[in-house]
Motif scaffolding. Structure first.
Motif, PDB file in Angstrom:
ATOM      1  N   ILE A 114     -10.804  32.180   1.463  1.00  0.00           N
ATOM      2  CA  ILE A 114     -10.643  31.164   0.428  1.00  0.00           C
ATOM      3  C   ILE A 114     -10.670  29.791   1.082  1.00  0.00           C
ATOM      4  CG2 ILE A 114      -9.126  30.275  -1.371  1.00  0.00           C
ATOM      5  CD1 ILE A 114      -8.012  33.050  -1.727  1.00  0.00           C
ATOM      6  N   ALA A 115     -11.528  28.928   0.586  1.00  0.00           N
ATOM      7  CA  ALA A 115     -11.625  27.575   1.134  1.00  0.00           C
ATOM      8  C   ALA A 115     -10.342  26.809   0.846  1.00  0.00           C
ATOM      9  CB  ALA A 115     -12.825  26.847   0.532  1.00  0.00           C
ATOM     10  N   THR A 116      -9.742  26.265   1.894  1.00  0.00           N
ATOM     11  CA  THR A 116      -8.493  25.531   1.750  1.00  0.00           C
ATOM     12  C   THR A 116      -8.765  24.103   1.288  1.00  0.00           C
ATOM     13  OG1 THR A 116      -8.529  24.828   4.062  1.00  0.00           O
ATOM     14  CG2 THR A 116      -7.448  26.927   3.553  1.00  0.00           C
ATOM     15  N   ASP A 117      -7.691  23.394   1.014  1.00  0.00           N
ATOM     16  CA  ASP A 117      -7.814  22.008   0.555  1.00  0.00           C
ATOM     17  C   ASP A 117      -8.442  21.130   1.633  1.00  0.00           C
ATOM     18  OD1 ASP A 117      -7.605  19.939  -1.207  1.00  0.00           O
ATOM     19  OD2 ASP A 117      -5.526  19.466  -0.740  1.00  0.00           O
ATOM     20  N   LYS A 144      -3.984  30.646 -16.486  1.00  0.00           N
ATOM     21  CA  LYS A 144      -2.852  31.520 -16.193  1.00  0.00           C
ATOM     22  C   LYS A 144      -3.245  32.681 -15.280  1.00  0.00           C
ATOM     23  CE  LYS A 144      -0.609  30.575 -20.646  1.00  0.00           C
ATOM     24  NZ  LYS A 144      -0.092  31.180 -21.899  1.00  0.00           N
ATOM     25  N   LEU A 145      -4.521  33.051 -15.291  1.00  0.00           N
ATOM     26  CA  LEU A 145      -4.959  34.241 -14.560  1.00  0.00           C
ATOM     27  C   LEU A 145      -4.739  34.084 -13.057  1.00  0.00           C
ATOM     28  CD1 LEU A 145      -6.367  37.002 -14.664  1.00  0.00           C
ATOM     29  CD2 LEU A 145      -8.550  35.793 -14.456  1.00  0.00           C
ATOM     30  N   LEU A 146      -5.334  33.052 -12.461  1.00  0.00           N
ATOM     31  CA  LEU A 146      -5.193  32.846 -11.022  1.00  0.00           C
ATOM     32  C   LEU A 146      -3.799  32.355 -10.651  1.00  0.00           C
ATOM     33  CD1 LEU A 146      -8.658  31.245 -10.199  1.00  0.00           C
ATOM     34  CD2 LEU A 146      -7.850  33.509  -9.538  1.00  0.00           C
ATOM     35  N   CYS A 155      -0.878  31.836  -0.978  1.00  0.00           N
ATOM     36  CA  CYS A 155      -1.787  31.387   0.074  1.00  0.00           C
ATOM     37  C   CYS A 155      -1.463  29.935   0.409  1.00  0.00           C
ATOM     38  CB  CYS A 155      -3.248  31.507  -0.370  1.00  0.00           C
ATOM     39  SG  CYS A 155      -3.781  33.200  -0.707  1.00  0.00           S
ATOM     40  N   GLU A 156      -1.673  29.570   1.658  1.00  0.00           N
ATOM     41  CA  GLU A 156      -1.345  28.224   2.110  1.00  0.00           C
ATOM     42  C   GLU A 156      -2.501  27.265   1.856  1.00  0.00           C
ATOM     43  OE1 GLU A 156      -0.248  28.385   6.173  1.00  0.00           O
ATOM     44  OE2 GLU A 156       1.632  29.464   5.828  1.00  0.00           O
ATOM     45  N   ASP A 157      -2.142  26.021   1.555  1.00  0.00           N
ATOM     46  CA  ASP A 157      -3.098  24.914   1.458  1.00  0.00           C
ATOM     47  C   ASP A 157      -4.204  25.199   0.443  1.00  0.00           C
ATOM     48  OD1 ASP A 157      -4.056  22.422   2.014  1.00  0.00           O
ATOM     49  OD2 ASP A 157      -5.169  23.012   3.808  1.00  0.00           O
TER      50      ASP A 157
END
Length: 247
Positions: A114-117, A144-146, A155-157
């Motif tokens: 997952i691409a972080t911020d 609401k789903l995610l 998950c972080e960031d």
């Protein structure tokens, strides 16, 4: 000295990927040739086949579960199947979360992250000309789903839009481009003129304070995370047009 150089230069930290960039048959044969006895070599090749079949069986089972759950949420025929099952709203929510769990597991096993911020910010700062414009109608997305998924699987960031959609990435590479960059230099001149105007009117402080307040991080938590992982990570200097002298 190294920390001072990193502060002066635009350096980003790259996490090492858990992927070996080599063809599977070449890797197997290279390891097999290291075995002296032919009987042991044959047993090793059998072991490789068994490992491969085990991995394929796991992916096949996961894919079947995914497709079975997806059939309930298919935009075309999913509504009819849900009505046939006579499921309650709570049961539908559980099935949705199961589908996301299987999906994220398969993506993780396939080395999609997952691409972080921070990674999204790096991607935006690249300013490529060959960008495909995409507009997302967020009013039609289920927020609401995610949100429920990341509450159970933190998950972080995560980016700000993680409650609506996620972006996966696979691998990190170094991009090198050499050109005169006429259009990019014009854009950069306009951006620098606009930045100087903001500094003179003191609007830059107002905008920067709002952005900093929106994205606050725990420095202690970041220091602990960096100290644990920076030994195995790579540091690459970013040479960007924004930091270069225009000629």
């Amino acid at each position: 000295m190294e920390e001072q150089q990193k502060k002066k230069k635009d350096v980003i930290r790259l996490e090492r990927e858990s992927v070996i960039p080599i063809l599977k048959p070449k890797l197997i044969m290279t390891l097999a040739n290291l075995i002296e006895h032919s009987s042991d070599r044959a047993e090793f090749l059998k072991l490789c086949k068994r490992v491969e079949y085990t991995i394929r069986a796991w992916y096949l089972l996961q894919f079947e579960d995914l497709m079975q759950l997806f059939s309930l949420f298919d935009p075309v025929h999913g509504t009819e199947k849900l009505e046939q099952q006579n499921l309650t709203s709570d049961e539908i929510d559980i099935l949705e979360q199961n589908f996301l769990t299987y999906l994220f597991q398969v993506m993780d096993k396939s080395n999609f992250k997952i691409a972080t911020d921070d990674e999204i910010e790096v991607a935006h700062s690249g300013q490529y000309l060959l960008n495909l414009p995409i507009t997302v109608d967020e009013s039609k997305l289920d927020k609401k789903l995610l949100t429920r998924y990341f509450v159970e699987h933190p998950c972080e960031d995560l980016p700000d839009f993680a409650d609506k959609y996620v972006i996966f990435r696979r691998g990190i590479g170094i991009d090198r481009t050499t050109n005169y960059f006429f259009m990019e230099k014009v854009d950069m001149l306009i951006a620098r003129l606009w930045a100087s105007l903001l500094r003179k009117t003191r609007l830059e402080r107002v905008l920067s304070s709002k952005s900093n307040a929106r994205r606050k991080k725990d420095p202690k938590k970041d220091d602990e995370f960096i100290s644990e992982t920076e030994q195995d990570d790579l540091y690459v200097e970013r040479i960007r047009l924004q930091n270069m002298e225009l000629r």
